[in-house]
Design an enzyme around this catalytic site. Structure first.
Site, PDB file in Angstrom:
ATOM      1  N   LYS A 241    -103.360   0.446  72.958  1.00 31.63           N
ATOM      2  CA  LYS A 241    -104.287   0.214  74.182  1.00 31.63           C
ATOM      3  C   LYS A 241    -104.476   1.369  75.570  1.00 31.63           C
ATOM      4  O   LYS A 241    -103.493   2.139  75.773  1.00 31.63           O
ATOM      5  CB  LYS A 241    -102.946  -0.794  74.885  1.00 31.63           C
ATOM      6  CG  LYS A 241    -102.676  -2.040  73.398  1.00 31.63           C
ATOM      7  CD  LYS A 241    -102.229  -3.180  74.249  1.00 31.63           C
ATOM      8  CE  LYS A 241    -101.847  -4.314  73.426  1.00 31.63           C
ATOM      9  NZ  LYS A 241    -102.980  -4.973  73.586  1.00 31.63           N
ATOM     10  N   ARG A 315    -101.523 -11.341  64.524  1.00 30.03           N
ATOM     11  CA  ARG A 315    -101.835 -12.850  63.053  1.00 30.03           C
ATOM     12  C   ARG A 315    -101.474 -11.683  62.365  1.00 30.03           C
ATOM     13  O   ARG A 315    -101.257 -12.652  61.141  1.00 30.03           O
ATOM     14  CB  ARG A 315    -103.785 -12.134  63.098  1.00 30.03           C
ATOM     15  CG  ARG A 315    -104.160 -10.882  62.985  1.00 30.03           C
ATOM     16  CD  ARG A 315    -106.240 -11.190  63.301  1.00 30.03           C
ATOM     17  NE  ARG A 315    -105.886 -10.869  65.239  1.00 30.03           N
ATOM     18  CZ  ARG A 315    -107.152 -10.514  65.130  1.00 30.03           C
ATOM     19  NH1 ARG A 315    -108.308 -10.829  64.877  1.00 30.03           N
ATOM     20  NH2 ARG A 315    -107.145 -10.698  66.684  1.00 30.03           N
TER      21      ARG A 315
END
Length: 462
Positions: A241, A315
């Site tokens: 990120k 996820r």
């Protein structure tokens, strides 16, 4: 603080809407009417006026509620800022409110008194209290306040102290308090216990990944299982990120925090359910053994997953947790996760996205959330997007090649791992308040706990 003492000697709090303010003001003394004019008060939302008494202490408080809503409702956020803005003392509501409105007012009062002071000198204790009316269940409000504080403390704690081990210890503290059956699977044991996706995401961290699993309640009761995303810090992995996106990533365990708060409420209230809580806890770090874009990893369900992006790690750990939960065919399976930026783009920080296997159940939860001032918004598990998860070398990819409908794509990914549960709810929440408002400082927000608690209570308590 809430008390049930007499109103004698306490300061009345008057609640007024803009539309009814003039009529209310007309019934006050000339001194009060003039004071309100001098303060240019007209019942605006979040504006308050202290009416001085003869000794200079407050004789009354007038609180503006803004425009009257279409439905007769009261939000806890209309009272959450009062404890900070009022001087020490004892207060009571000047008018009678419905059970629901009085409960919202009292909960807002409690919620607004939260402080996170672990890393700085604590502020002096306040001597401020609210005398609540008889139609408020103080024990229930204290239960929800404690659950909210637990979740906010976990999210507010920085990642150097809230490691996967620390999150597991916090979960075990809750589990032991309510005498739960519990276990923690740590490090390479995740592989032998068939949690390969949790291991793949968390293995690069200096603190080993783990899965927390505890159970409570009577086996004869309906099975409710909660799964929470516990990413204690998310660097993005090798798909790193940018700094601006990483600064708040201590909050990436918000789903786990909310699940633990909700579980604590359920057990404290002794709701007639058989509760199971599953929290995969990891740090998505960068090291020589970090999982890579293009890798294919195994999952507990037996599905292989091609890694399209290492920053879609939540996820991956959830899919192992959901597969474990699904094996028992629970009556209701709920997962909560700070999962996608797409949900925030669509709905903003205050509206968690809700996905459900049953649209009628989703509609009921949305209704309950609005009544509890703890809203959610129903988004579809749109099957037309399912092929976006296709992979040429694995059963599915963890991301879509498209930039569209990211929250739905993530929910559809998780849906692949839920096949046996009678009903499933997936909640994509933010867990953070990014701007200062009365009673809601910048920092962790305890989302969905009150809504889900009220929903479960209505569903299972007869």
């Amino acid at each position: 603080m809430l008390t049930t003492e007499s109103h004698a000697g306490s300061v009345p709090i008057h609640l007024v809407h803009e539309e009814t303010f003039e009529a209310w003001r007309a019934g006050q003394s000339e001194v009060v009417r003039n004071w309100l004019v001098a303060n240019a008060f007209k019942g605006e939302r979040f504006k308050i006026v202290l009416i001085p008494g003869e000794q200079g202490t407050p004789a009354a408080v007038v609180v503006g509620l803004g425009r009257r809503p279409a439905r007769d409702e009261f939000s806890c956020w209309q009272s959450a800022g009062l404890p900070d803005r009022l001087p020490d003392g004892r207060y009571h509501l000047a008018q009678s409110l419905s059970d629901a409105a009085a409960t919202q007012f009292a909960f807002g009062w409690l919620y607004g008194q939260y402080r996170f002071e672990r890393y700085r000198r604590a502020a002096p204790a306040r001597a401020i209290s609210l005398q609540v009316p008889a139609n408020v269940d103080i024990a229930e409000l204290e239960r929800l306040r404690a659950a909210s504080a637990l979740a906010r403390d976990l999210v507010n704690t920085p990642a150097n102290d809230m490691t996967p081990e620390a999150l597991a210890n916090a979960a075990l503290e809750v589990a032991r308090r309510y005498e739960c059956r519990h276990r923690v699977v740590v490090g390479d044991a995740l592989l032998s216990e068939r949690f390969p996706a949790v291991h793949a995401v968390g293995r690069a961290s200096a603190v080993a990944p783990r899965l927390i699993d505890f159970e409570w309640g009577n086996a004869a009761h309906p099975k409710v299982t909660l799964v929470g995303k516990g990413v204690c810090f998310d660097s993005g992995g090798l798909d790193i990120k940018p700094a601006a996106s990483m600064i708040l990533m201590k909050k990436d365990l918000g789903g786990a925090a909310a699940v633990l708060g909700l579980a604590q409420s359920i057990m404290d209230a002794k709701l007639p359910v058989r509760l199971r809580v599953i929290v995969p806890a990891v740090e998505n770090a960068i090291s020589a053994n970090a999982f890579r874009p293009g890798d294919v990893i195994a999952t507990r369900k037996g599905l292989s997953v091609e890694i399209g992006n290492t920053d879609a790690e939540g996820r991956l750990i959830l899919c192992d947790g959901l597969a474990l939960a699904d094996e028992e065919k629970p009556d209701l399976l709920i997962d909560m996760a700070t999962l996608t930026g797409a949900a925030r783009v669509a709905l903003g920080p205050e509206l968690p996205a809700l996905f459900a296997s049953d649209d009628a159940m989703a509609a009921e939860l949305v209704k309950v959330g609005l009544a509890e001032s703890d809203p959610l918004w129903h988004l579809p598990l749109w099957p037309g997007y399912d092929d976006e998860l296709s992979s040429k070398i694995a059963d599915l990819n963890n991301v879509s090649a498209s930039g569209f409908s990211g929250a739905i794509i993530a929910a559809l990914f998780l849906k692949r791992f839920v096949s046996e549960a009678r009903a499933w709810l997936h909640i994509d929440l933010y867990s953070w308040n990014g701007k200062d408002r009365p009673g809601r400082p910048v920092g962790a927000e305890a989302q969905c706990i009150r809504a889900l608690y009220a929903f479960l209570k209505a569903r299972y308590v007869r």
